[in-house]
Design a protein around this motif. Structure first.
Motif: not given
Length: 327
Positions: A247-260
């Protein structure tokens, strides 16, 4: 210093020679100067249908500078304006120090007509400011469209993605919700991301990792840790951070991958694969024998009553040659 640019200059005055003098002086800074010259309100309304970069006001037949400002604002036009005055208007147009009443990114009020250097500098600076605003408007539009495309991709992504602000969840896609056992997005919003990290050392390390990222460090954007689901179960995971907007505001994107890649998990998956036929996906001989052994032991212990049904297909060779093994 000459720049490769065009200036669309609108002058409201009763002295056309003065306007032409400004054009001559501005020629040192612009390749092309398109001059518009007028001195009454009706002509101004017609002229504002065209795009202008700077408006210089001296005097007009039936308008004051205040009238001109009102007209431009009514048209909702972003047009920098400069008001000029002569010696007879000093008392009413300048402050006690003899300086312009207003100096801003969109207006200079007021400059002396005969101080040509100040007038030319003001025109150049106002034009430069206008170009910056136009570029910023364009960039915001491009950013908004890019954000919309990114959000669509994230919502349809199979990767677990969330947005956090100051360490708090403000958005998460379906794979992220499923990975941690949230029933809906409303359950995830407001939950600190550290609540999904198991172990005090992991939490301490992640806080330091997030703090460095927020300060602008991009040397480390991945964090390996033991993650915790809502039901308390844990799994090894890798977290990646990236700067984003929502929405035009700065945020932090988090991507989580399950470790196999842990040995127990790999061994379990390999064992399961060895019991399946790679083509048909059903149990092979080894899988059948293992299941048979389990059922046999349960039957001997009286846990269940079991029977064995042996089926043999007629014309197996013909069927296999016509349909193939998978068919």
């Amino acid at each position: 210093m000459r720049t490769q640019s065009i200036l669309n200059l609108l002058v409201i005055d009763d002295d056309q020679l003065y306007a032409e003098r400004l054009v001559h002086l501005l020629g040192c800074y612009y390749d092309t100067i398109n001059l518009g010259f007028l001195d009454d309100k009706e002509e101004l309304l017609k002229s504002l249908r065209q795009p202008w970069d700077v408006l210089v006001f001296g005097s007009a037949y039936d308008m004051s500078f205040t009238d001109v400002v009102g007209v431009v604002q009514e048209q909702s036009i972003d047009l920098p304006m400069i008001c000029l005055f002569n010696e007879e208007m000093v008392a009413s147009t300048n402050n006690d120090e003899g300086l312009p009443d207003i100096i801003s990114g969109t207006m200079v009020k007021s400059l002396k007509v005969d101080q040509e250097m100040a007038v030319v500098m003001s025109i150049c600076l106002q034009h430069d400011n206008l170009r910056s605003r136009r570029e910023l408007k364009t960039l915001r539009h491009v950013l908004s469209e890019a954000e919309q495309r990114a959000n669509v991709l994230i919502k349809n992504s199979k990767s677990a993605v969330a947005y956090i602000d100051q360490g708090i969840h403000i958005f998460a896609n379906d794979p992220y919700l499923q990975l941690f056992g949230f029933e809906s997005i409303n359950d995830a919003i407001g939950v600190p991301v550290v609540d999904l990290i198991a172990g005090g050392d992991n939490v301490k390390g992640f806080k330091q990792f997030l703090r460095q990222f927020d300060k602008g460090s991009r040397q480390e954007v991945e964090f390996n840790f033991e993650s915790k689901r809502m039901d308390g179960s844990t799994f090894e995971a890798k977290l990646q951070l990236a700067a984003a907007t929502l929405d035009g505001e700065p945020v932090t994107q988090v991507i989580i991958q399950q470790n196999h890649n842990n040995s127990a998990e790999v061994a379990k998956r390999l064992a399961a694969a060895e019991c399946k036929d790679s083509l048909t996906g059903i149990n092979n001989r080894r899988g059948f024998e293992e299941q048979m052994a389990i059922v046999y032991q349960q039957a001997r212990q009286g846990v269940l009553t079991a029977g064995l049904l042996y089926i043999q297909l007629d014309n197996v060779g013909k069927i296999r040659s016509s349909l193939g093994l998978q068919g």
